[in-house]
Design a protein around this motif. Structure first.
Motif, PDB file in Angstrom:
ATOM      1  N   HIS A 116      20.291 -33.386  28.735  1.00  0.00           N
ATOM      2  CA  HIS A 116      19.972 -32.116  29.387  1.00  0.00           C
ATOM      3  C   HIS A 116      19.900 -32.261  30.905  1.00  0.00           C
ATOM      4  CE1 HIS A 116      19.660 -30.398  25.516  1.00  0.00           C
ATOM      5  NE2 HIS A 116      18.561 -31.042  25.184  1.00  0.00           N
ATOM      6  N   ALA A 119      23.499 -32.136  31.864  1.00  0.00           N
ATOM      7  CA  ALA A 119      24.009 -30.766  31.729  1.00  0.00           C
ATOM      8  C   ALA A 119      23.516 -29.875  32.866  1.00  0.00           C
ATOM      9  CB  ALA A 119      23.582 -30.188  30.383  1.00  0.00           C
ATOM     10  N   ASN A 120      22.254 -29.998  33.213  1.00  0.00           N
ATOM     11  CA  ASN A 120      21.690 -29.155  34.283  1.00  0.00           C
ATOM     12  C   ASN A 120      22.344 -29.455  35.630  1.00  0.00           C
ATOM     13  OD1 ASN A 120      19.946 -27.917  32.487  1.00  0.00           O
ATOM     14  ND2 ASN A 120      18.248 -29.299  32.923  1.00  0.00           N
ATOM     15  N   ARG A 123      25.956 -28.141  35.654  1.00  0.00           N
ATOM     16  CA  ARG A 123      25.914 -26.688  35.770  1.00  0.00           C
ATOM     17  C   ARG A 123      25.638 -26.256  37.216  1.00  0.00           C
ATOM     18  NH1 ARG A 123      21.913 -25.951  32.526  1.00  0.00           N
ATOM     19  NH2 ARG A 123      23.155 -25.973  30.630  1.00  0.00           N
ATOM     20  N   TYR A 265      28.182 -29.567  25.068  1.00  0.00           N
ATOM     21  CA  TYR A 265      28.286 -28.213  25.601  1.00  0.00           C
ATOM     22  C   TYR A 265      29.699 -27.964  26.118  1.00  0.00           C
ATOM     23  CZ  TYR A 265      23.168 -28.206  25.595  1.00  0.00           C
ATOM     24  OH  TYR A 265      21.848 -28.260  25.218  1.00  0.00           O
ATOM     25  N   THR A 272      27.380 -21.405  30.094  1.00  0.00           N
ATOM     26  CA  THR A 272      27.511 -22.635  29.318  1.00  0.00           C
ATOM     27  C   THR A 272      27.284 -22.314  27.853  1.00  0.00           C
ATOM     28  OG1 THR A 272      26.634 -23.938  31.169  1.00  0.00           O
ATOM     29  CG2 THR A 272      26.649 -24.985  29.002  1.00  0.00           C
ATOM     30  N   GLY A 308      16.605 -27.270  20.485  1.00  0.00           N
ATOM     31  CA  GLY A 308      16.672 -28.039  21.715  1.00  0.00           C
ATOM     32  C   GLY A 308      18.016 -27.910  22.406  1.00  0.00           C
ATOM     33  N   TRP A 309      19.098 -27.782  21.618  1.00  0.00           N
ATOM     34  CA  TRP A 309      20.425 -27.571  22.190  1.00  0.00           C
ATOM     35  C   TRP A 309      20.576 -26.135  22.699  1.00  0.00           C
ATOM     36  CZ3 TRP A 309      24.001 -31.226  23.116  1.00  0.00           C
ATOM     37  CH2 TRP A 309      23.876 -32.454  22.464  1.00  0.00           C
ATOM     38  N   LYS A 311      18.436 -23.771  23.674  1.00  0.00           N
ATOM     39  CA  LYS A 311      17.650 -23.241  24.793  1.00  0.00           C
ATOM     40  C   LYS A 311      18.135 -23.737  26.148  1.00  0.00           C
ATOM     41  CE  LYS A 311      13.912 -26.681  24.486  1.00  0.00           C
ATOM     42  NZ  LYS A 311      12.483 -26.859  24.181  1.00  0.00           N
ATOM     43  N   HIS A 312      19.085 -24.678  26.156  1.00  0.00           N
ATOM     44  CA  HIS A 312      19.624 -25.182  27.415  1.00  0.00           C
ATOM     45  C   HIS A 312      21.003 -24.610  27.718  1.00  0.00           C
ATOM     46  CE1 HIS A 312      16.579 -28.186  28.525  1.00  0.00           C
ATOM     47  NE2 HIS A 312      16.401 -28.339  27.230  1.00  0.00           N
ATOM     48  N   CYS A 313      21.382 -23.545  27.013  1.00  0.00           N
ATOM     49  CA  CYS A 313      22.680 -22.929  27.310  1.00  0.00           C
ATOM     50  C   CYS A 313      22.590 -21.425  27.071  1.00  0.00           C
ATOM     51  CB  CYS A 313      23.780 -23.557  26.443  1.00  0.00           C
ATOM     52  SG  CYS A 313      23.631 -23.225  24.677  1.00  0.00           S
TER      53      CYS A 313
END
Length: 340
Positions: A116, A119-120, A123, A265, A272, A308-309, A311-313
């Motif tokens: 994450h 990924a952040n 992004r 992702y 995303t 968990g996957w 909520k990050h996209c």
């Protein structure tokens, strides 16, 4: 370049092994070999310490098993719990030193730099620099762990570490099998050390501003296809010099054409999405859970990892679809109500 010595005195202590054992035990307390170890914990730690001081520590042979995550992998499992303790004890001493060698966009098995975090950051780069990130290069290193040359790796480690007694223990672990063993706790750190020179050379020689490596997967962003093909050529030459190679599926494409499928992702400039394979797996699991007589809390527990996957996209539509399958309104909200 500063080289570090007098590390064995920090490594081979009861306090360090005690801390290492507590870290190694996390999530494994129910295993038979761990329970047996804990029956005589102090005596077992003392025995490991004496082996390290005497120089008689020898890593045990691995047992091999095949896993699918989702692709087929053969991983090594050490049947001897003290081996894991020694690896944690080494990392207690070496991690702070090795961290200084890592560029800021190297991820995987580094504290605070998981999926994450990667990924952040990716992004943020896409949103902050849209004109500089029109195209992307994506590549994997072929059989990265298997193809790591021990001598090359050990030479890189010696550039920072000069304590021969500590190196003797570390090199025994490295040389126990060919390449590095997928499954060893220390293997991911050793892989990062092996590839850290590549990270620096790509950044410093090719002047890449948007470079990301997660384990053996690399993404580079730029405003020119031609430049990215040159970067790929440079990476191929660098890897060839250490006996490694890029997989045949390396490609350069526009970001907006199909997105960057990376670390679970699919990244675009403005949004995303979760990877298609993960989405399909989640929908199938939701349909199976819907057929069982479970409470909402039990279902949430089953889907906690998937949440968990999500909520990050940008997954609002997928969340709505899953909620309908499960018979709830806004299932992932704390106040979800049954709509059946």
């Amino acid at each position: 370049m500063k080289r570090y010595g007098h590390l064995f005195e920090q490594f081979a202590t009861y306090e360090n092994l005690d801390l290492a054992e507590r870290k190694a035990r996390k999530g494994k307390g129910s295993r038979h070999e761990v329970r047996k170890f804990l029956e005589h914990r102090k005596e077992r730690i003392d025995a490991i310490l004496q082996q390290l001081i005497d120089g008689t520590f020898v890593p045990s042979k691995h047992k091999w098993k095949t896993v699918y995550d989702p692709k087929k992998r053969v991983i090594g499992v050490s049947p001897y719990y003290p081996d894991l303790i020694v690896q944690y004890a080494l990392l207690n001493v070496l991690e702070p030193i090795w961290m200084r060698q890592m560029i800021s966009t190297t991820y995987s098995c580094i504290k605070g730099r998981g999926i994450h975090a990667c990924a952040n950051t990716l992004r943020k780069h896409l949103k902050a620099f849209p004109e500089e990130t029109t195209y992307f290069l994506q590549l994997d290193i072929s059989k990265c762990y298997n193809n790591i040359n021990h001598q090359v790796l050990e030479d890189k480690i010696r550039r920072k570490i000069k304590d021969e007694r500590l190196l003797a223990v570390l090199f025994k672990i490295i040389e126990a099998e060919s390449g590095l063993v997928i499954g060893d706790h220390i293997a991911s750190w050793l892989c990062n050390i092996h590839l850290s020179c590549l990270d620096h050379r790509v950044k410093e020689i090719m002047k890449t501003r948007h470079y990301f490596r997660y384990a053996d997967d690399i993404v580079v962003l730029a405003d020119s296809k031609e430049y990215l093909w040159r970067v790929l050529d440079f990476i191929e030459r660098e890897l060839k010099s250490i006996g490694m190679r890029v997989k045949h599926n390396a490609h350069v494409r526009p970001v907006e054409a199909q997105g960057i499928d990376f670390i679970g992702y699919v990244f675009y400039h403005e949004h995303t999405l979760v990877r298609k394979r993960i989405k399909i797996h989640l929908l199938r699991k939701a349909r199976k859970l819907a057929k069982k007589n479970l409470t909402i809390e039990e279902i949430k527990q089953e889907l906690a990892g998937h949440w968990g996957w999500l909520k990050h996209c940008d997954s609002k539509n997928l969340q709505t679809k899953i909620s309908k399958i499960l018979g709830y309104e806004n299932f992932f909200k704390s106040d979800a109500r049954c709509i059946a």
